[in-house]
Scaffold this motif. Structure first.
Motif, PDB file in Angstrom:
ATOM      1  N   GLU A  17      22.945  -2.304  -2.129  1.00  0.00           N
ATOM      2  CA  GLU A  17      22.500  -2.241  -3.527  1.00  0.00           C
ATOM      3  C   GLU A  17      21.610  -3.435  -3.884  1.00  0.00           C
ATOM      4  O   GLU A  17      20.562  -3.271  -4.517  1.00  0.00           O
ATOM      5  N   GLU A  18      21.993  -4.629  -3.478  1.00  0.00           N
ATOM      6  CA  GLU A  18      21.177  -5.813  -3.756  1.00  0.00           C
ATOM      7  C   GLU A  18      19.800  -5.684  -3.089  1.00  0.00           C
ATOM      8  O   GLU A  18      18.786  -6.095  -3.671  1.00  0.00           O
ATOM      9  N   CYS A  19      19.763  -5.129  -1.900  1.00  0.00           N
ATOM     10  CA  CYS A  19      18.490  -4.937  -1.199  1.00  0.00           C
ATOM     11  C   CYS A  19      17.603  -3.944  -1.945  1.00  0.00           C
ATOM     12  O   CYS A  19      16.390  -4.161  -2.081  1.00  0.00           O
ATOM     13  N   LEU A  20      18.192  -2.859  -2.447  1.00  0.00           N
ATOM     14  CA  LEU A  20      17.418  -1.883  -3.216  1.00  0.00           C
ATOM     15  C   LEU A  20      16.900  -2.498  -4.514  1.00  0.00           C
ATOM     16  O   LEU A  20      15.759  -2.260  -4.917  1.00  0.00           O
ATOM     17  N   ARG A  21      17.725  -3.288  -5.164  1.00  0.00           N
ATOM     18  CA  ARG A  21      17.293  -3.949  -6.407  1.00  0.00           C
ATOM     19  C   ARG A  21      16.161  -4.954  -6.127  1.00  0.00           C
ATOM     20  O   ARG A  21      15.218  -5.064  -6.905  1.00  0.00           O
ATOM     21  N   PHE A  22      16.266  -5.667  -5.011  1.00  0.00           N
ATOM     22  CA  PHE A  22      15.193  -6.583  -4.615  1.00  0.00           C
ATOM     23  C   PHE A  22      13.897  -5.805  -4.408  1.00  0.00           C
ATOM     24  O   PHE A  22      12.822  -6.223  -4.860  1.00  0.00           O
ATOM     25  N   LEU A  23      13.983  -4.663  -3.725  1.00  0.00           N
ATOM     26  CA  LEU A  23      12.813  -3.825  -3.505  1.00  0.00           C
ATOM     27  C   LEU A  23      12.172  -3.436  -4.837  1.00  0.00           C
ATOM     28  O   LEU A  23      10.954  -3.500  -4.994  1.00  0.00           O
ATOM     29  N   CYS A  24      12.988  -3.050  -5.810  1.00  0.00           N
ATOM     30  CA  CYS A  24      12.474  -2.644  -7.122  1.00  0.00           C
ATOM     31  C   CYS A  24      11.859  -3.818  -7.884  1.00  0.00           C
ATOM     32  O   CYS A  24      10.926  -3.618  -8.661  1.00  0.00           O
ATOM     33  N   GLU A  25      12.363  -5.014  -7.664  1.00  0.00           N
ATOM     34  CA  GLU A  25      11.756  -6.196  -8.286  1.00  0.00           C
ATOM     35  C   GLU A  25      10.370  -6.464  -7.694  1.00  0.00           C
ATOM     36  O   GLU A  25       9.441  -6.834  -8.403  1.00  0.00           O
ATOM     37  N   GLU A  26      10.256  -6.257  -6.390  1.00  0.00           N
ATOM     38  CA  GLU A  26       8.988  -6.505  -5.705  1.00  0.00           C
ATOM     39  C   GLU A  26       7.996  -5.356  -5.885  1.00  0.00           C
ATOM     40  O   GLU A  26       6.788  -5.572  -5.900  1.00  0.00           O
ATOM     41  N   GLN A  27       8.505  -4.148  -5.969  1.00  0.00           N
ATOM     42  CA  GLN A  27       7.689  -2.933  -6.094  1.00  0.00           C
ATOM     43  C   GLN A  27       8.223  -2.142  -7.297  1.00  0.00           C
ATOM     44  O   GLN A  27       9.006  -1.212  -7.139  1.00  0.00           O
ATOM     45  N   SER A  28       7.824  -2.507  -8.485  1.00  0.00           N
ATOM     46  CA  SER A  28       8.440  -1.969  -9.707  1.00  0.00           C
ATOM     47  C   SER A  28       8.376  -0.448  -9.827  1.00  0.00           C
ATOM     48  O   SER A  28       9.259   0.162 -10.422  1.00  0.00           O
ATOM     49  N   GLU A  29       7.382   0.185  -9.248  1.00  0.00           N
ATOM     50  CA  GLU A  29       7.256   1.639  -9.353  1.00  0.00           C
ATOM     51  C   GLU A  29       8.390   2.379  -8.621  1.00  0.00           C
ATOM     52  O   GLU A  29       8.638   3.547  -8.869  1.00  0.00           O
ATOM     53  N   PHE A  30       9.083   1.697  -7.735  1.00  0.00           N
ATOM     54  CA  PHE A  30      10.202   2.320  -7.042  1.00  0.00           C
ATOM     55  C   PHE A  30      11.380   2.605  -7.974  1.00  0.00           C
ATOM     56  O   PHE A  30      12.111   3.562  -7.781  1.00  0.00           O
ATOM     57  N   GLU A  31      11.576   1.759  -8.958  1.00  0.00           N
ATOM     58  CA  GLU A  31      12.780   1.863  -9.785  1.00  0.00           C
ATOM     59  C   GLU A  31      12.944   3.237 -10.430  1.00  0.00           C
ATOM     60  O   GLU A  31      14.020   3.822 -10.384  1.00  0.00           O
ATOM     61  N   GLU A  32      11.910   3.785 -11.032  1.00  0.00           N
ATOM     62  CA  GLU A  32      12.039   5.081 -11.695  1.00  0.00           C
ATOM     63  C   GLU A  32      12.338   6.217 -10.711  1.00  0.00           C
ATOM     64  O   GLU A  32      12.920   7.223 -11.088  1.00  0.00           O
ATOM     65  N   HIS A  33      11.935   6.046  -9.467  1.00  0.00           N
ATOM     66  CA  HIS A  33      12.208   7.069  -8.457  1.00  0.00           C
ATOM     67  C   HIS A  33      13.596   6.931  -7.838  1.00  0.00           C
ATOM     68  O   HIS A  33      14.184   7.916  -7.403  1.00  0.00           O
ATOM     69  N   LEU A  34      14.106   5.705  -7.794  1.00  0.00           N
ATOM     70  CA  LEU A  34      15.381   5.458  -7.121  1.00  0.00           C
ATOM     71  C   LEU A  34      16.590   5.445  -8.056  1.00  0.00           C
ATOM     72  O   LEU A  34      17.675   5.864  -7.654  1.00  0.00           O
ATOM     73  N   PHE A  35      16.404   4.981  -9.281  1.00  0.00           N
ATOM     74  CA  PHE A  35      17.535   4.776 -10.180  1.00  0.00           C
ATOM     75  C   PHE A  35      17.409   5.585 -11.463  1.00  0.00           C
ATOM     76  O   PHE A  35      16.315   5.768 -11.982  1.00  0.00           O
TER      77      PHE A  35
END
Length: 94
Positions: free
Chosen positions: A29-47
């Motif tokens: 989970e922390e790794c996925l959140r880090f990814l979303c911090e670095e690549q903000s467009e991922f967040e809406e697709h993942l969470f």
């Protein structure tokens, strides 16, 4: 540093060019959140808006199905896959 590999289909939906990302975190989970911090467009697709991982994803850690709280080590590989829901229906097949 652990890495996340995103399924090719999701990468196409997001118009990204690469599917492998180096991340930081003590668990998936922390790794996925880090990814979303670095690549903000991922967040809406993942969470979902409530910050829970969308239910149509399968997560593997070093080729073994895993959970968000699984501990991650430096050389681990996390794969994020879209769960399949069936094939393509052919007309008049039956």
């Amino acid at each position: 540093m652990p890495k996340i590999i995103i399924s090719e289909r999701l990468i196409k939906l997001m118009n990204k060019n690469k599917c492998e990302y180096s991340v930081r975190g003590n668990n998936i989970e922390e790794c996925l959140r880090f990814l979303c911090e670095e690549q903000s467009e991922f967040e809406e697709h993942l969470f979902y808006p409530n910050k829970i991982l969308k239910s149509h994803f399968l997560i593997s850690l070093n080729d073994t199905v895993s959970s968000l709280d699984a501990k991650v080590l430096n050389d681990d590989v996390i794969e994020l896959l879209i769960a399949t829901s069936g094939g393509i229906e052919k007309k008049n097949q039956y």
